[in-house]
Design an enzyme around this catalytic site. Structure first.
Site, PDB file in Angstrom:
ATOM      1  N   ALA A 122       0.659  -1.194   0.486  1.00  0.00           N
ATOM      2  CA  ALA A 122       0.203   0.020  -0.163  1.00  0.00           C
ATOM      3  C   ALA A 122       0.838   1.641   0.055  1.00  0.00           C
ATOM      4  CB  ALA A 122      -1.080   0.240   1.029  1.00  0.00           C
ATOM      5  N   LEU A 123       1.435   2.068  -0.938  1.00  0.00           N
ATOM      6  CA  LEU A 123       1.854   3.030  -1.336  1.00  0.00           C
ATOM      7  C   LEU A 123       0.773   3.975  -2.115  1.00  0.00           C
ATOM      8  CD1 LEU A 123       4.948   4.054  -1.321  1.00  0.00           C
ATOM      9  CD2 LEU A 123       4.863   3.611  -3.636  1.00  0.00           C
ATOM     10  N   HIS A 132      -7.116 -10.829 -35.946  1.00  0.00           N
ATOM     11  CA  HIS A 132      -8.295 -11.826 -36.021  1.00  0.00           C
ATOM     12  C   HIS A 132      -9.423 -10.850 -37.008  1.00  0.00           C
ATOM     13  CE1 HIS A 132      -6.016 -13.582 -33.069  1.00  0.00           C
ATOM     14  NE2 HIS A 132      -6.688 -14.592 -33.209  1.00  0.00           N
ATOM     15  N   GLY A 133      -9.331  -9.600 -37.079  1.00  0.00           N
ATOM     16  CA  GLY A 133     -10.721  -8.367 -37.619  1.00  0.00           C
ATOM     17  C   GLY A 133     -12.261  -8.806 -36.522  1.00  0.00           C
ATOM     18  N   PRO A 183      -4.714   8.935  -3.354  1.00  0.00           N
ATOM     19  CA  PRO A 183      -5.357  10.085  -4.523  1.00  0.00           C
ATOM     20  C   PRO A 183      -4.804  10.815  -5.377  1.00  0.00           C
ATOM     21  CG  PRO A 183      -6.992   9.585  -2.674  1.00  0.00           C
ATOM     22  CD  PRO A 183      -5.434   9.123  -2.276  1.00  0.00           C
ATOM     23  N   SER A 240       2.381   8.453  -9.164  1.00  0.00           N
ATOM     24  CA  SER A 240       4.002   8.827  -9.596  1.00  0.00           C
ATOM     25  C   SER A 240       4.528   9.208  -8.832  1.00  0.00           C
ATOM     26  CB  SER A 240       3.680   9.221 -10.912  1.00  0.00           C
ATOM     27  OG  SER A 240       3.537   8.749 -12.330  1.00  0.00           O
ATOM     28  N   GLN A 257       1.442 -11.147 -47.632  1.00  0.00           N
ATOM     29  CA  GLN A 257       3.397 -10.709 -47.001  1.00  0.00           C
ATOM     30  C   GLN A 257       2.878  -9.509 -46.230  1.00  0.00           C
ATOM     31  OE1 GLN A 257       5.501  -8.754 -50.478  1.00  0.00           O
ATOM     32  NE2 GLN A 257       6.768 -11.311 -50.416  1.00  0.00           N
ATOM     33  N   GLU A 285       2.913   0.345 -11.023  1.00  0.00           N
ATOM     34  CA  GLU A 285       4.605   0.507 -10.281  1.00  0.00           C
ATOM     35  C   GLU A 285       5.013   1.012 -11.200  1.00  0.00           C
ATOM     36  OE1 GLU A 285       6.051  -4.104  -9.677  1.00  0.00           O
ATOM     37  OE2 GLU A 285       4.072  -4.919  -8.952  1.00  0.00           O
TER      38      GLU A 285
HETATM   39  N1  COS Z   1      16.779   2.569  -3.861  1.00  0.00           N
HETATM   40  C1  COS Z   1      16.841   3.019  -3.492  1.00  0.00           C
HETATM   41  N2  COS Z   1      16.754   4.538  -2.884  1.00  0.00           N
HETATM   42  C2  COS Z   1      16.842   4.906  -4.052  1.00  0.00           C
HETATM   43  C3  COS Z   1      15.901   4.543  -5.126  1.00  0.00           C
HETATM   44  C4  COS Z   1      16.134   3.415  -5.588  1.00  0.00           C
HETATM   45  N3  COS Z   1      16.075   2.736  -6.956  1.00  0.00           N
HETATM   46  N4  COS Z   1      15.327   5.592  -6.056  1.00  0.00           N
HETATM   47  C5  COS Z   1      15.767   6.445  -5.217  1.00  0.00           C
HETATM   48  N5  COS Z   1      16.723   6.094  -3.792  1.00  0.00           N
HETATM   49  C6  COS Z   1      16.323   7.317  -3.043  1.00  0.00           C
HETATM   50  C7  COS Z   1      17.178   8.964  -3.446  1.00  0.00           C
HETATM   51  O1  COS Z   1      18.588   8.125  -3.747  1.00  0.00           O
HETATM   52  C8  COS Z   1      16.714  10.031  -2.450  1.00  0.00           C
HETATM   53  O2  COS Z   1      17.763   9.176  -1.154  1.00  0.00           O
HETATM   54  P1  COS Z   1      18.040  10.679  -0.830  1.00  0.00           P
HETATM   55  O3  COS Z   1      16.975  11.252  -0.202  1.00  0.00           O
HETATM   56  O4  COS Z   1      19.466   9.875   0.389  1.00  0.00           O
HETATM   57  O5  COS Z   1      19.193  11.236  -1.336  1.00  0.00           O
HETATM   58  C9  COS Z   1      15.599   9.465  -2.206  1.00  0.00           C
HETATM   59  O6  COS Z   1      15.065   8.008  -2.238  1.00  0.00           O
HETATM   60  C10 COS Z   1      14.398   9.709  -3.342  1.00  0.00           C
HETATM   61  O7  COS Z   1      14.759   9.606  -4.325  1.00  0.00           O
HETATM   62  P2  COS Z   1      14.137  11.186  -5.469  1.00  0.00           P
HETATM   63  O8  COS Z   1      14.967  12.512  -5.206  1.00  0.00           O
HETATM   64  O9  COS Z   1      14.508  10.312  -7.288  1.00  0.00           O
HETATM   65  O10 COS Z   1      12.678  10.711  -5.107  1.00  0.00           O
HETATM   66  P3  COS Z   1      11.860  11.465  -6.226  1.00  0.00           P
HETATM   67  O11 COS Z   1      10.707  12.054  -5.240  1.00  0.00           O
HETATM   68  O12 COS Z   1      11.940  12.797  -7.611  1.00  0.00           O
HETATM   69  O13 COS Z   1      10.635  10.660  -7.038  1.00  0.00           O
HETATM   70  C11 COS Z   1      10.885   8.449  -8.446  1.00  0.00           C
HETATM   71  C12 COS Z   1      11.197   9.830  -7.614  1.00  0.00           C
HETATM   72  C13 COS Z   1       9.205   9.267  -9.233  1.00  0.00           C
HETATM   73  C14 COS Z   1      10.995   7.671  -9.575  1.00  0.00           C
HETATM   74  C15 COS Z   1       9.266   7.673  -7.525  1.00  0.00           C
HETATM   75  O14 COS Z   1       8.419   8.521  -6.877  1.00  0.00           O
HETATM   76  C16 COS Z   1       8.489   6.321  -8.460  1.00  0.00           C
HETATM   77  O15 COS Z   1       9.131   5.833  -8.458  1.00  0.00           O
HETATM   78  N6  COS Z   1       7.722   7.348  -8.404  1.00  0.00           N
HETATM   79  C17 COS Z   1       6.588   6.111  -9.267  1.00  0.00           C
HETATM   80  C18 COS Z   1       5.827   5.317  -8.244  1.00  0.00           C
HETATM   81  C19 COS Z   1       5.448   3.715  -8.086  1.00  0.00           C
HETATM   82  O16 COS Z   1       5.774   3.267  -9.235  1.00  0.00           O
HETATM   83  N7  COS Z   1       3.756   3.902  -7.732  1.00  0.00           N
HETATM   84  C20 COS Z   1       3.410   2.507  -8.293  1.00  0.00           C
HETATM   85  C21 COS Z   1       3.011   1.772  -6.927  1.00  0.00           C
HETATM   86  S1  COS Z   1       2.861   0.170  -6.726  1.00  0.00           S
HETATM   87  S2  COS Z   1       1.506  -0.146  -8.322  1.00  0.00           S
END
Ligand code: COS
Length: 399
Positions: A129-130, A357-358, A133, A137, A282, A382
């Site tokens: 649970a991450l 498959h039309g 609303p 991303s 073809q 994800e």
């Molecule tokens: N492994 C370990 N640490 C990580 C990491 C990884 N893969 N990616 C980022 N971090 C760390 C960074 O090093 C940074 O650390 P510090 O605070 O020490 O500097 C911290 O996490 C924050 O990283 P960052 O600044 O890149 O974070 P952002 O808020 O810019 O977010 C994204 C980056 C967009 C890539 C991230 O929020 C993401 O993956 N979002 C998608 C979430 C997702 O997949 N949701 C679906 C949920 S499951 S269905």
């Protein structure tokens, strides 16, 4: 229908992977699950997968798992093969891994003993649970809070798009423990289903049905032992968990694309028109060629991402890749490239198979019709394609 296993000969895999792939490819077509009710079907798949021992690949050997560590290549083979037959079977498998992954990575021995063997047997259903609303991303923008209170924590807020919501036995939940600290103020917790203050009853219906719900936390009290991993270390833990499973989402897409190609080849050989078969044209041959190449490109990126992760775990930081930070970035980028390419290519391959498959392609009940719906969410969950592009782009600019 048995999935093709020729790709297992690639040097990314070893003999244990090949045996696993062959055994699973033989096992899964014999399973019959009525998928008309996604919740019931998902539970049944967890039961079948647990009884047959396949869920043991979701946890390490120390907790009843099949291999010493979570093995990315095994996960990739499992998801690809399951998705070829049933995207819901793949979903049931994947969620056991994603939902328990953070416990494998950061759980105390007591937490691991309480949850992981049960996940591997299929006795406990897991969820992750991450999302919220207003924090999809931008996961760091979550507002669900965990406040220290007597004897533990109190959770307040809302999580949504939670796979296995309302059928899970526990939810690995990420919440803010320091509202002012952004991604450095998030902590993970294990929340058992049925806790007072947790309402998981709001189901979400989607185009390719699978168990999905919104979770509402209203002063949901957790004991201190529910904290998972370091205080304020939850964001990294979430990202590390996603890193493992992103390559496996690519594999699920790959399985669906391979199935679409199989369906297209079979159909084009059988379908008669203008005095020959569809396959004799073809135009059809060109499409089949394009589909096969899109699949191979996705496969190679997927297997590379899985291999890279397994190889770095086996050799320890620093053997092949000198700096640990660089190693992590390479693995993260490889997983992002695989997830983006495999899901986008699968969407194109499935669309081409449907077009071939039309009218039958859009008839409810045709395999390509359900694949067309099944694949769509993989480009979103994800980490949407755009998030993967961002991860890759940032890394390229930093290198
Ligand atoms: N492994 C370990 N640490 C990580 C990491 C990884 N893969 N990616 C980022 N971090 C760390 C960074 O090093 C940074 O650390 P510090 O605070 O020490 O500097 C911290 O996490 C924050 O990283 P960052 O600044 O890149 O974070 P952002 O808020 O810019 O977010 C994204 C980056 C967009 C890539 C991230 O929020 C993401 O993956 N979002 C998608 C979430 C997702 O997949 N949701 C679906 C949920 S499951 S269905």
């Amino acid at each position: 229908m048995k999935a093709d296993t020729r790709h297992l000969a690639l040097p990314f895999f070893d003999d244990a992977h090949r045996t696993l792939g062959e055994q699973l490819a033989a096992w899964v077509p014999a399973q019959q699950v009525d998928e008309s009710d996604d919740r019931r079907a998902c539970k049944e798949w967890v039961r079948l997968l647990g009884d047959a021992g396949w869920l043991r690949y979701c946890v390490p050997a120390s907790a009843g798992g099949a291999m010493d560590k979570l093995d990315s290549r095994a996960l990739v083979i499992l998801r690809e093969t399951l998705a070829f037959h049933s995207p819901l079977a793949d979903f049931a498998f994947a969620m056991q891994g994603l939902g328990s992954g953070a416990i494998t990575l950061a759980g105390t021995p007591a937490q691991q003993a309480a949850y992981l063997p049960a996940v591997a047997r299929g006795d406990k259903i897991a969820a992750f649970a991450l999302s919220e609303p207003d924090a999809g991303s931008d996961a760091g923008a979550m507002t669900t809070s965990a406040d220290a209170c007597q004897g533990g924590w109190a959770l307040n807020g809302c999580k949504t798009w939670i796979s296995n919501g309302d059928i899970a036995d526990f939810y690995v939940t990420f919440a803010k423990t320091d509202m002012a600290a952004g991604t450095r103020g998030i902590t993970a917790f294990i929340v058992d289903a049925g806790k007072p203050g947790l309402d998981s009853s709001e189901h979400i219906a989607v185009m390719a049905p699978h168990p999905l719900a919104t979770l509402k936390f209203a002063h949901c009290k957790l004991p201190g032992e529910a904290q998972l991993g370091a205080l304020n270390g939850g964001f990294k833990l979430a990202m590390q968990t996603l890193d493992i499973f992103r390559a496996s989402v690519a594999a699920a897409a790959l399985g669906m694309a391979r199935r679409a190609l199989t369906e297209a080849v079979r159909f084009s050989r059988e379908r008669k028109m203008f005095g020959q078969t569809l396959a004799d044209f073809q135009l059809t041959q060109a499409k089949i060629g394009e589909m096969a190449a899109l699949i191979d490109a996705a496969a190679l990126l997927t297997y590379r991402a899985a291999w890279l992760r397994d190889d770095s775990e086996a050799s320890g930081a620093g053997k092949r890749i000198t700096a640990e930070a660089e190693g992590r970035r390479d693995r993260t980028v490889a997983a992002a490239m695989a997830k983006m390419t495999a899901t986008e290519n699968a969407q194109r391959v499935i669309d081409m198979a449907l077009q071939m498959h039309g009218g039958l392609g859009v008839k409810v009940g045709t395999k390509v019709e359900s694949l067309y719906r099944d694949i769509r969410s993989l480009r979103i969950y994800e980490g949407a394609t755009e998030v993967q592009q961002l991860i890759i782009g940032k890394a390229v600019l930093q290198s």
